[in-house]
Design an enzyme around this catalytic site. Sequence first.
Site, PDB file in Angstrom:
ATOM      1  CD1 TRP A 156       4.146  90.882 -39.888  1.00  0.00           C
ATOM      2  CD2 TRP A 156       5.956  92.106 -40.353  1.00  0.00           C
ATOM      3  NE1 TRP A 156       5.219  90.037 -39.935  1.00  0.00           N
ATOM      4  CE2 TRP A 156       6.348  90.749 -40.211  1.00  0.00           C
ATOM      5  CE3 TRP A 156       6.935  93.059 -40.638  1.00  0.00           C
ATOM      6  CZ2 TRP A 156       7.664  90.332 -40.350  1.00  0.00           C
ATOM      7  CZ3 TRP A 156       8.249  92.638 -40.780  1.00  0.00           C
ATOM      8  CH2 TRP A 156       8.601  91.304 -40.633  1.00  0.00           C
ATOM      9  NE  ARG A 243       8.749 105.917 -32.607  1.00  0.00           N
ATOM     10  CZ  ARG A 243       9.818 106.429 -33.162  1.00  0.00           C
ATOM     11  NH1 ARG A 243      10.201 107.655 -32.820  1.00  0.00           N
ATOM     12  NH2 ARG A 243      10.515 105.751 -34.037  1.00  0.00           N
ATOM     13  CD  GLN A 279       0.534  92.813   3.327  1.00  0.00           C
ATOM     14  OE1 GLN A 279       1.482  92.032   3.380  1.00  0.00           O
ATOM     15  NE2 GLN A 279       0.289  93.712   4.266  1.00  0.00           N
ATOM     16  CD  GLN A 336      -0.260  84.363 -10.832  1.00  0.00           C
ATOM     17  OE1 GLN A 336      -0.076  84.107 -12.005  1.00  0.00           O
ATOM     18  NE2 GLN A 336      -0.062  83.487  -9.863  1.00  0.00           N
ATOM     19  N   GLY A 339      -6.604  83.996 -11.397  1.00  0.00           N
ATOM     20  CA  GLY A 339      -6.337  82.573 -11.198  1.00  0.00           C
ATOM     21  C   GLY A 339      -6.703  81.778 -12.444  1.00  0.00           C
ATOM     22  CD  GLU A 363       2.594 103.175 -35.255  1.00  0.00           C
ATOM     23  OE1 GLU A 363       3.238 104.218 -35.400  1.00  0.00           O
ATOM     24  OE2 GLU A 363       1.640 102.863 -35.974  1.00  0.00           O
ATOM     25  N   GLY A 364       7.760 101.036 -33.983  1.00  0.00           N
ATOM     26  CA  GLY A 364       9.082 101.145 -33.379  1.00  0.00           C
ATOM     27  C   GLY A 364       9.170 100.268 -32.146  1.00  0.00           C
ATOM     28  CD  GLU A 367      14.155  95.621 -28.047  1.00  0.00           C
ATOM     29  OE1 GLU A 367      14.032  94.805 -27.120  1.00  0.00           O
ATOM     30  OE2 GLU A 367      13.237  95.862 -28.857  1.00  0.00           O
TER      31      GLU A 367
END
Length: 379
Positions: A156, A243, A279, A336, A339, A363-364, A367
């Site tokens: 990677w 990071r 709304q 969303q 749509g 980059e970590g 977790e």
Amino acid sequence: MQFQLSEEQSMIQQAARDFAQQELKPGVIERDEHQKFPVEQVRKLGELGFLGMMVSEEFGGSGLDAVSYVLVMEELSKIDASASVVVSVNNSLVCYGLEAFGSAEQKEKYLKPLASGEIIGAFCLSEPEAGSDATSQHTTAEDKGDYYLLNGTKNWITNGSTASVYLVIAQTDPSLKHHGINAFIVEKGMEGFTVGPKENKMGIRGSDTHSLMFNDVKVPKENRIGENGFGFKFAMKTLEGGRIGIAAQALGIAAGAYELALAYAQERKSFGKPISDHQAIAFKLADMATKIEAARMLVYKAAWLKDQGQSYTLAGSMAKLYASKVAMEVTVEAVQVHGGYGFVKEYHVERLMRDAKITQIYEGTSEIQQMVISREILD
């Protein structure tokens, strides 16, 4: 506390915004579709000084502060995270690592062309069995006197085939565990060094991600970074700054998706009025804007602490953890708001949603950031 950018920072931010709109946006969907590395765009980023922003001018860099760097990362990432990750890796990992810990000879030979954008670099830590557990390096570097013999595989790797210089972390003395790890500068073209196939990824598809294989690669002794056994500390110190860059990338992805959703909501009509007047949509936009602003404050604070020479371990991990979470939440909501149109490529938000996920992993992972944060607050 100051919440206003300096005139120089504002100009840099605007320059990055203009570049993103004029150079990155045209063709970004096609590059994503066909996994095309943004060769011409990266070349121009180098010419503008964005690939060595924080490197001292004596080594060919722009000598700018970390706040300016995250401003650039944010603006570029609004449009094309595949291009911005090149800026992040070259600045935060490769150039920073060499300037902070490299020898005078290494800086002269490698840092100058990297900082000027003449070439780009790659940072090689992850392996098939060593992702979050960076201490379990299976790539070995056997000391042969005046050179090291490098064997193993890295996974990677961003800029895997396009880089010219690779910072490779490898185990020299397994009996010493992480104290036996070293960092090496490997050049493209060294005998025994091969690049594997390009990864077919969900997001940042324009980014050049590969596995790298090392088969009896002879690395000169002068290409080791720092003292013997410094490699693990080198990787951890370098990733701390990295990071911040990925946190800024996550922030930019979220902000880009929000800006698209905001504009669409004000244009799209339903039941005789813009959907932003409903709304249900207005509250979505309110939550998105609030989360982004909170993430922005965390990211800017981490960069500011770095500029002040203060510890930014906790701030950087908090920024990455939260900004990447916000990137996922905001991009999902942006789809969303659009749509059905959010599900097709021409509206960009589906790509931003796919790009957002990687910010919780590389980059970590999130977790790992929680581990760092908990360790810092409980120490």
